[in-house]
Design an enzyme around this catalytic site. Structure first.
Site, short mmCIF file in Angstrom:
data_model
loop_
_atom_site.label_atom_id
_atom_site.label_comp_id
_atom_site.label_asym_id
_atom_site.label_seq_id
_atom_site.Cartn_x
_atom_site.Cartn_y
_atom_site.Cartn_z
N HIS A 173 1.82 4.92 -2.18
CA HIS A 173 1.01 6.01 -2.96
C HIS A 173 2.73 6.76 -3.65
CE1 HIS A 173 -3.04 5.99 -1.85
NE2 HIS A 173 -3.03 5.65 -0.88
N ASN B 208 -4.31 6.18 -7.30
CA ASN B 208 -4.60 7.72 -8.12
C ASN B 208 -3.70 8.74 -8.15
OD1 ASN B 208 -3.28 6.69 -5.14
ND2 ASN B 208 -4.36 8.88 -4.39
N ASP C 220 -8.57 2.99 -3.58
CA ASP C 220 -8.07 4.32 -3.03
C ASP C 220 -7.37 6.12 -3.43
OD1 ASP C 220 -6.65 4.34 -0.18
OD2 ASP C 220 -5.52 3.98 -1.05
N ASP D 10 0.97 2.57 3.67
CA ASP D 10 -0.58 3.99 3.31
C ASP D 10 1.38 5.17 3.18
OD1 ASP D 10 -2.43 5.54 2.33
OD2 ASP D 10 -3.42 5.30 3.72
N HIS E 239 -10.83 0.94 0.37
CA HIS E 239 -11.04 2.17 1.45
C HIS E 239 -12.26 2.76 1.39
CE1 HIS E 239 -9.50 6.27 2.20
NE2 HIS E 239 -11.18 6.63 2.30
N HIS F 278 -6.10 0.02 5.31
CA HIS F 278 -5.54 1.07 6.77
C HIS F 278 -6.89 1.12 7.17
CE1 HIS F 278 -7.79 3.09 3.89
NE2 HIS F 278 -6.87 4.19 3.57
N ARG G 133 2.53 8.79 -7.04
CA ARG G 133 2.35 10.01 -7.00
C ARG G 133 2.50 10.42 -8.63
NH1 ARG G 133 -1.18 10.26 -3.53
NH2 ARG G 133 -0.54 11.19 -1.68
N HIS H 162 1.14 -1.45 -0.31
CA HIS H 162 -0.04 0.14 0.02
C HIS H 162 0.45 1.40 0.00
CE1 HIS H 162 -3.49 2.05 1.63
NE2 HIS H 162 -3.24 2.76 0.52
ZN LIG Z 1 -7.41 5.15 1.47
ZN LIG Z 2 -3.44 4.92 0.46
#
Ligand SMILES: [Zn+2]
Ligand SMILES: [Zn+2]
Length: 453
Positions: A62, A94, A152, A332, A196, A249, A64, A60
Site C-alpha cells: 500500500h 485503496n 483490499d 501487506d 481480502h 494474507h 498511499r 501486496h
Molecule cells: Zn487486506
Molecule cells: Zn493489504
C-alpha cells in the site's frame, strides 16, 4: 548501454530449478546468461559467498498515493522496496481516490517512472470507488496497466459482484510473449481477483483475534471463521466461473486447509483436461512470526487485519508454506504516520510496514529453522507471484528483464526502524535480531543499490 557481471555467486533461480555457483551476465537491461563468457564487463560485482536471485516481487503493498502522502508516496515506498531487495511491487488500489479508472492506473505508472526506483504495477479496484455497488471499469483499467483486481482494505461483500468480477477478469488473457517459462495451467487464465477475506458482520467492532487472549484482555475479537467463510465462498465462485482467485494474507488454519483442498480439486480438473479454476494463497511474515499474545502490550504496531492469530494458526501457515499450499510470500506493507498509530488502540488504523523487513524475516523464520530451502523460499518471492499477476518477471532466463537481488545470507544485524527509507515507522520489529540482507539490487540492468565492496 552496459554489461554487468555478477561474479561467482550462488545463483538460485526457481523458474529454472537452478541452484549453483556461477557468473551471471547482464547486458543492456536483459539477462545474457550464465558465464564464463568473453564479453568485457563495464561493472563487476564480486558475489562470492552471496546468493544471486531474480529480483524479489512483493505483490501486496500500500503506497498511499494519491491521497495519503503523509504516510507514504510512490517514491518513498519504492525506495523502501529497493532497500529491502524488492524490484517489483504491485500497489493496492485503496488510495484516495481509489484506483478505479484508466487514468488512475496510469497515474501510478507515471509516478513510478518519475521515482525511477523499482517497477510499480497498479492493481485496479473491483468496485467503483471501492463502494461495493457496481463493478469498476475492468477493461479500461487493464488498458491502463492494472495487473489484477481487488478491493483490499475491505472485502468484496456481495457474492454476486464477486461472481461477475471473476467472469469479467478471466477474459483478459496474456497478449505478449514472455521470456520466462509459462506453465500450461497458468496460461488458461486471465487476470486474478485478489481476496481480502472477511465477513464484516462477524468482525464489526473487533480489534484483534477472537480467542483466549481477547477474552483475557476484555476486548472485542474477530473470529477466524470470518476469514474462512469468505475463502470458501471465493473458492467455490472461482470453480463456478473458471476464474482466477488469490487469497491475500491468509491468517487461519482453516483458511490454509480450504485452499489446500481447493487447489487439489483445481489440479485434478486441469489434469483431466476439464474446465478448471485458479486458487492460490499468500502468507505475510507477521502471520508466521507473531501471535495474538503480542496484543497484551496494547502496542498498535501489533494491530492489523486480518489480526495476529494463535500458535495453532501460525503452525498451520508454516505447514502451508512447506507443502506449497501458500505459494506466495508478500508483505501487506501498510504505512501509517506516527500520529495515526499513536491514537488509542481502538481508534488506531490496521497494518504494519513490511518491505524493509521482508527478506530478513523470511530468512530468519523460514530458512533458519529449516521450514523451507532457499529455492523454495525464493520461488514464493519471484516466479510464483509473477504467475499470480501474469507478468513477465521473476526469472533469470536468457532474455529476461535483468532484475536481480544479491543477498548476503549470513549477515547478522538488528532491525532499526530509524534507518528505514519508508516515510512511516510502524513496524513491530524494531530491535529484532535477524539474519540475511539484500546487499545489491539491479532493476532492468541498472544498479539501484550496491553495498558490495
Ligand atoms: Zn487486506
Ligand atoms: Zn493489504
Amino acid at each position: 548501454m552496459s554489461t554487468l557481471l555478477f561474479r561467482n555467486g550462488r545463483v538460485i533461480d526457481p523458474s529454472q530449478n537452478l541452484d549453483r555457483i556461477a557468473d551471471l551476465w547482464v547486458k543492456d537491461g536483459k539477462v545474457l546468461g550464465l558465464g564464463p563468457r568473453s564479453d568485457s564487463a563495464t561493472d563487476i560485482l564480486d558475489c562470492t559467498g552471496m546468493i544471486v536471485s531474480p529480483g524479489l516481487i512483493d505483490m501486496h503493498v500500500h503506497f498511499r498515493e494519491p491521497g495519503r502522502e503523509e504516510d507514504e508516496t510512490i517514491l518513498t515506498g519504492s525506495r523502501a522496496a529497493i532497500n529491502g531487495g524488492v524490484t517489483t511491487v504491485a500497489c493496492m488500489p485503496n488510495t484516495e481516490p481509489a484506483i478505479d479508472t484508466r487514468d488512475a492506473a496510469e497515474f501510478v505508472i507515471l509516478q513510478a517512472k518519475r521515482a525511477n526506483q523499482c517497477h510499480v504495477l497498479p492493481i485496479g479496484a473491483v468496485t467503483k470507488g471501492r463502494a461495493q455497488k457496481e463493478l469498476a471499469e475492468i477493461g479500461k483499467l487493464v488498458d491502463g496497466g492494472a495487473v489484477a483486481f481487488t478491493d483490499d482494505g475491505a472485502p468484496v461483500q456481495s457474492a454476486e459482484i464477486m461472481r461477475r468480477a471473476l467472469e469479467y477478469t478471466k477474459m483478459f488473457k496474456r497478449k505478449t510473449k514472455f521470456a520466462r517459462p509459462v506453465t500450461a495451467y497458468e496460461d488458461r487464465f486471465g487476470k486474478a481477483v485478489l481476496v481480502h477475506a472477511e465477513i464484516m458482520e462477524l468482525t464489526e467492532g473487533g480489534v484483534m483475534n477472537e480467542g483466549e487472549v481477547s477474552v483475557r484482555l476484555g476486548v472485542r475479537g474477530m473470529p477466524g471463521v470470518a476469514e474462512d467463510i469468505m475463502i470458501y465462498r471465493d473458492i467455490v465462485l472461482a470453480e463456478l466461473t473458471n476464474g482466477k482467485v488469490h487469497i491475500l494474507h491468509v491468517s487461519t488454519a482453516g483458511g490454509v486447509d480450504l485452499i489446500r483442498q481447493g487447489h487439489k480439486r483445481a489440479m485434478e480438473l486441469h489434469e483431466a483436461g476439464k474446465p478448471t479454476f485458479w486458487i492460490s494463497g499468500e502468507a505475510c511474515p507477521h502471520h508466521f512470526n507473531l501471535t495474538d499474545e503480542a496484543l497484551a502490550t496494547y502496542d498498535t504496531n501489533f494491530k492489523m487485519a486480518p489480526p495476529l492469530r494463535t500458535q495453532r494458526d501460525v503452525d498451520a501457515i508454516i505447514e502451508g508454506l512447506k507443502d506449497g499450499t501458500l505459494s506466495v510470500l508478500a508483505t501487506d506493507h501498510a504505512p501509517h504516520s506516527a500520529e495515526k498509530k499513536s491514537r488509542e488502540f481502538d481508534a488506531a488504523p490496521n497494518g504494519i510496514l513490511g518491505l524493509e523487513t521482508f527478506l530478513p524475516m523470511c530468512i530468519t523464520h523460514l530458512i533458519e529453522p529449516g521450514h523451507l530451502t532457499w529455492i523454495q523460499m525464493l520461488e514464493k518471492m519471484t516466479i510464483n507471484p509473477a504467475r499470480v499477476l501474469g507478468i513477465d518477471r521473476g526469472s533469470l532466463v536468457e532474455g529476461a528483464i535483468a532484475d536481480v537481488t544479491v543477498i548476503d545470507p549470513d549477515l547478522e544485524w538488528a532491525i532499526d526502524v530509524n534507518a528505514f527509507h519508508s516515510k512511516s515507522r510502524n513496524s513491530p520489529y524494531h530491535g529484532w535480531k535477524v539474519k540475511g540482507k539484500a546487499v545489491a539490487v539491479a532493476v532492468g540492468g541498472g544498479l539501484k543499490k550496491n553495498e558490495l565492496q
